[in-house]
Design a protein around this motif. Structure first.
Motif, PDB file in Angstrom:
ATOM      1  N   ALA A 218     -35.799  15.287 -12.373  1.00  0.00           N
ATOM      2  CA  ALA A 218     -37.255  15.307 -12.248  1.00  0.00           C
ATOM      3  C   ALA A 218     -37.873  14.071 -12.881  1.00  0.00           C
ATOM      4  O   ALA A 218     -38.865  13.535 -12.371  1.00  0.00           O
ATOM      5  CB  ALA A 218     -37.808  16.574 -12.898  1.00  0.00           C
TER       6      ALA A 218
ATOM      7  N   LEU B 208     -38.981  16.459  -9.099  1.00  0.00           N
ATOM      8  CA  LEU B 208     -38.219  17.702  -9.076  1.00  0.00           C
ATOM      9  C   LEU B 208     -37.495  17.865  -7.741  1.00  0.00           C
ATOM     10  O   LEU B 208     -38.084  17.696  -6.671  1.00  0.00           O
ATOM     11  CB  LEU B 208     -39.165  18.877  -9.304  1.00  0.00           C
ATOM     12  N   SER B 209     -36.203  18.189  -7.825  1.00  0.00           N
ATOM     13  CA  SER B 209     -35.403  18.411  -6.628  1.00  0.00           C
ATOM     14  C   SER B 209     -34.394  19.515  -6.912  1.00  0.00           C
ATOM     15  O   SER B 209     -34.201  19.918  -8.057  1.00  0.00           O
ATOM     16  CB  SER B 209     -34.678  17.129  -6.211  1.00  0.00           C
ATOM     17  N   GLY B 210     -33.756  19.994  -5.865  1.00  0.00           N
ATOM     18  CA  GLY B 210     -32.788  21.060  -6.032  1.00  0.00           C
ATOM     19  C   GLY B 210     -33.270  22.325  -5.355  1.00  0.00           C
ATOM     20  O   GLY B 210     -34.085  22.293  -4.433  1.00  0.00           O
TER      21      GLY B 210
ATOM     22  N   VAL C  18     -37.695  19.914  -3.095  1.00  0.00           N
ATOM     23  CA  VAL C  18     -37.175  21.215  -3.525  1.00  0.00           C
ATOM     24  C   VAL C  18     -37.045  22.144  -2.326  1.00  0.00           C
ATOM     25  O   VAL C  18     -37.917  22.200  -1.464  1.00  0.00           O
ATOM     26  CB  VAL C  18     -38.105  21.852  -4.576  1.00  0.00           C
TER      27      VAL C  18
ATOM     28  N   LYS D 288     -29.611  18.788 -15.875  1.00  0.00           N
ATOM     29  CA  LYS D 288     -29.509  17.931 -14.693  1.00  0.00           C
ATOM     30  C   LYS D 288     -30.820  17.929 -13.911  1.00  0.00           C
ATOM     31  O   LYS D 288     -31.281  16.879 -13.441  1.00  0.00           O
ATOM     32  CB  LYS D 288     -28.355  18.413 -13.816  1.00  0.00           C
ATOM     33  N   ASP D 289     -31.453  19.115 -13.774  1.00  0.00           N
ATOM     34  CA  ASP D 289     -32.727  19.180 -13.062  1.00  0.00           C
ATOM     35  C   ASP D 289     -33.814  18.408 -13.802  1.00  0.00           C
ATOM     36  O   ASP D 289     -34.652  17.743 -13.189  1.00  0.00           O
ATOM     37  CB  ASP D 289     -33.161  20.643 -12.894  1.00  0.00           C
ATOM     38  N   GLU D 290     -33.797  18.517 -15.143  1.00  0.00           N
ATOM     39  CA  GLU D 290     -34.808  17.824 -15.945  1.00  0.00           C
ATOM     40  C   GLU D 290     -34.667  16.317 -15.786  1.00  0.00           C
ATOM     41  O   GLU D 290     -35.654  15.598 -15.589  1.00  0.00           O
ATOM     42  CB  GLU D 290     -34.652  18.214 -17.408  1.00  0.00           C
TER      43      GLU D 290
ATOM     44  N   SER E  38     -35.357  26.585 -17.532  1.00  0.00           N
ATOM     45  CA  SER E  38     -35.261  25.926 -16.229  1.00  0.00           C
ATOM     46  C   SER E  38     -36.543  25.177 -15.901  1.00  0.00           C
ATOM     47  O   SER E  38     -37.642  25.735 -15.983  1.00  0.00           O
ATOM     48  CB  SER E  38     -34.974  26.974 -15.145  1.00  0.00           C
TER      49      SER E  38
ATOM     50  N   ASP F 289     -33.915  31.894 -10.841  1.00  0.00           N
ATOM     51  CA  ASP F 289     -34.796  31.172 -11.767  1.00  0.00           C
ATOM     52  C   ASP F 289     -36.024  31.983 -12.140  1.00  0.00           C
ATOM     53  O   ASP F 289     -36.587  31.813 -13.227  1.00  0.00           O
ATOM     54  CB  ASP F 289     -35.247  29.847 -11.133  1.00  0.00           C
TER      55      ASP F 289
ATOM     56  N   ASP G 253     -27.253  23.000 -15.898  1.00  0.00           N
ATOM     57  CA  ASP G 253     -28.026  22.827 -14.670  1.00  0.00           C
ATOM     58  C   ASP G 253     -29.471  22.451 -14.976  1.00  0.00           C
ATOM     59  O   ASP G 253     -30.069  21.617 -14.279  1.00  0.00           O
ATOM     60  CB  ASP G 253     -27.984  24.112 -13.836  1.00  0.00           C
TER      61      ASP G 253
ATOM     62  N   MET H 247     -37.365  24.319 -12.982  1.00  0.00           N
ATOM     63  CA  MET H 247     -37.867  24.984 -11.783  1.00  0.00           C
ATOM     64  C   MET H 247     -38.761  26.156 -12.170  1.00  0.00           C
ATOM     65  O   MET H 247     -39.862  26.341 -11.627  1.00  0.00           O
ATOM     66  CB  MET H 247     -36.701  25.501 -10.934  1.00  0.00           C
TER      67      MET H 247
END
Length: 308
Positions: A84, A89-91, A119, A79-81, A280, A142, A76, A282
């Motif tokens: 971004a 950055l999203s999620g 976000v 995928k976030d990295e 993370s 997180d 996860d 985030m």
């Protein structure tokens, strides 16, 4: 396929029931059970103790769940990295918060969302300190906002946004309402409404009373800060609340908030994340924001100058 099977195993560990785990994963129970059997074959160890119903994980299964949580968290985070780097950055940012700090978390989430419009934030505001560390370890959240202690394990990182202190909340007609300060010993003699012992904020209050050789004897206990305010509003009770809550509720008409002294106890409340690298994206973003945001100053801007 391996990642999907690991997801099923983590869900089964969390739900402790095949049907509920299958529902959480949006698959049928037979599909989930078969996938876990294939994972057992692939790893060549039994993961689940099976009987007529779910009886728990084997010792091997408990160890594999820890690895599965790490692997899925890293997936996860990757995928976030990547997201971004491509679009910003999203999620979803997941934050666990102790009840007494729920009023302070908005000082971080508001600027965080303003700077990152893609976000969304989920705040779990009724967790105990141990719950927060456990959920961080399991990658279920997180970040957490909780009391900071010197014995915080080195598997976590902490930023201290503010120091919590307490005020006596009382009716305006009470004799203590016009005082500049009230001692903890004087507060102990009032008819008190306090948070329940299950809330760590109450344990902090009890520790301060113990420092001066006293024991709190509340006539009413509640697990809700809002409930505490409601009881004090009747004029029959006094309460002890963290000053950060005045920033949320203000000091309602007919009530006063008086700083507690002797001792003037303060407790560090901080943002805690895991120390894993890179971790993370985030959590990293929130941690950077916490370092640059003066939460303490924001919480000092109390309505009505402590009710006067």
């Amino acid at each position: 396929m391996l990642l999907r099977r690991l997801e099923y195993l983590v869900a089964l560990s969390r739900e402790r029931h095949f049907a509920r785990a299958a529902q959480a994963c949006y698959v049928s129970r037979p599909a989930l059970s078969e996938a876990i059997r294939k994972l057992e074959d692939e790893l060549d160890v039994p993961l689940v103790r099976r009987g007529r119903k779910y009886e728990g994980l084997t010792p091997e299964g408990e160890r594999i769940v820890v690895w599965a949580q790490r692997i899925l968290a890293d997936r996860d985070a990757l995928k976030d990295e990547v997201g971004a780097l491509r679009t910003g950055l999203s999620g979803t940012l997941r934050i666990g918060v102790i009840p007494t700090a729920a009023g302070a978390v908005a000082q971080l989430t508001a600027p965080f969302c303003a700077a990152r419009p893609l976000v969304t934030v989920t705040v779990l505001g009724d967790l105990q300190a141990d719950d927060i560390l456990r959920q961080l370890t399991r990658f279920e959240i997180d970040a957490g906002i909780t009391y900071l202690h010197e014995d915080l394990p080195d598997t976590f990182r902490a930023v201290a946004p503010y120091r919590e202190r307490h005020v006596l909340l009382t009716g305006a007609a009470d004799g203590t309402a016009q005082r500049a300060t009230v001692s903890w010993a004087e507060a102990s003699r009032l008819p008190l409404c306090l948070l329940t012992g299950a809330v760590q904020g109450r344990r902090v209050v009890d520790e301060v009373f113990a420092e001066v050789g006293l024991r709190s004897s509340p006539r009413v206990e509640t697990d809700s800060v809002a409930g505490l305010f409601a009881h004090v509003r009747t004029g029959r009770w006094a309460g002890i609340v963290p000053h950060a809550w005045l920033h949320v509720f203000g000091v309602p008409p007919g009530m006063r908030a008086v700083p507690l002294v002797e001792p003037a106890r303060e407790v560090s409340v901080g943002l805690v994340t895991t120390a894993r690298k890179p971790g993370s994206v985030m959590a990293r973003a929130l941690r950077e924001l916490a370092r640059s945001t003066d939460v303490e100053a924001a919480l000092e801007r109390l309505p009505g100058d402590l009710g006067r």
